[in-house]
Scaffold this motif. Structure first.
Motif: not given
Ligand SMILES: [Zn+2]
Length: 306
Positions: A15, A18, A57, A107-108, A166
């Motif tokens: 994404h 991120e 994203r 990810h975040t 994440e």
């Protein structure tokens, strides 16, 4: 003998907004962190470079929904991300016969997800890896879908082994040290586990401290959408009492939303836990949060034991 892990790829920027994973991958590459590991190779990939440049994203399709084998093999799917998915599949895969043994996809979340380790496979390798991460680090939560997909759409599904790491809460398009540090620690612990796995004779990994017999995880079962008015516009926000909470339990009659008129909107339904509360990435689908419930798996049998 177990099936050794010889090649690992760490992926950031699946994404594009991120930033933690993107900068972490760049930092590891610059500092040649792959040299820290002797019994497997470590490579790096920034997955969605175009979305990264745009600080979005994704541009046309969410890249992390483009990796079903059936879609990768479909020549009529040719949006920017669908094409990129096919390129990545050639680089790391191909799915089903991948040259990569283990993918860590970074990810975040804008929600307080702590260090969320997403499992798309329940087997001895992944359950023990998840249990080891929980043993070694604080605030690790393991999540999974209630029904595991045979042909998953995540990037990490290209390889036979993989996890999503994440970390949140952090805004989109921003960096913060605690988030960077937690993500980095999770990678280091996961790669330590791979070394222990590679030095074990079978699927039961020999570790310095024995793991718990069972792994507790959170299993997603549904989503809650925002209330909308007659024209389909969102007309309430997530209740302030829930903002910033990590996996809180909610029961019938608890506050859920607050209308723009200031009135509380109550939750109606069976007791559950909430995740991805007010996740910015889900506003395009008007999803306010996801629902999950605890599940416990035996490390020995890989079966549910609760
Ligand atoms: Zn993401």
């Amino acid at each position: 003998m177990n099936d050794k892990v010889k090649s690992v790829v760490i992926v950031g920027g699946t994404h594009g907004n991120e930033l933690t994973g993107i900068h972490l991958v760049q930092s590891w590459k610059k500092n040649q962190r792959e040299k820290d590991f002797s019994d497997f190779s470590v490579d790096y990939l920034i997955a969605n470079t175009e979305a990264r440049t745009a600080n979005k994203r994704y541009l046309e399709h969410d890249l992390n929904r483009c990796f079903k084998k059936i879609d990768l093999e479909n020549p009529s799917l040719n949006s920017l991300e669908q094409t990129r998915a096919k390129e990545i599949n050639q680089l790391l895969g191909p799915k089903g016969a991948a040259k990569t043994d283990f993918i860590l996809d970074l990810h975040t979340s804008t929600a307080n997800m702590q260090i969320n380790i997403v499992l798309t496979r329940i087997d001895p390798f992944h359950l023990q890896l998840a249990a080891y991460l929980k043993q070694q680090l604080d605030n690790v939560v393991i999540t999974s879908e209630i029904e595991l997909m045979d042909d998953h759409h995540f990037l990490e599904s290209i390889a036979t082994r993989g996890i999503v790491i994440e970390v949140g809460a952090i805004p989109q398009g921003a960096l913060e040290y605690p988030c960077f540090e937690k993500t980095q620690s999770a990678i280091e612990v996961a790669l330590d586990f791979v070394s222990y796995y590679n030095h074990s004779n079978n699927d039961q990994v020999t570790l310095p401290d024995a793991l718990d017999e069972a792994l507790d995880l959170m299993s997603y079962h549904s989503k809650i959408v925002f209330p909308v008015d007659d024209s389909g516009e969102i007309c309430a926000v997530v209740h302030p009492d829930l903002i910033g909470k990590a996996y809180p339990q909610i029961k019938n009659g608890d506050v859920l939303f607050k209308g723009f008129d200031g009135k509380d909107i109550l939750y109606q339904g069976e007791t559950t836990h909430l995740a991805f509360i007010n996740e910015a990435a889900y506003y395009d689908q008007k999803i306010a949060m996801c629902c999950c419930r605890p599940a416990r798996f035996s490390l020995e049998t890989c079966l549910r034991v609760d």
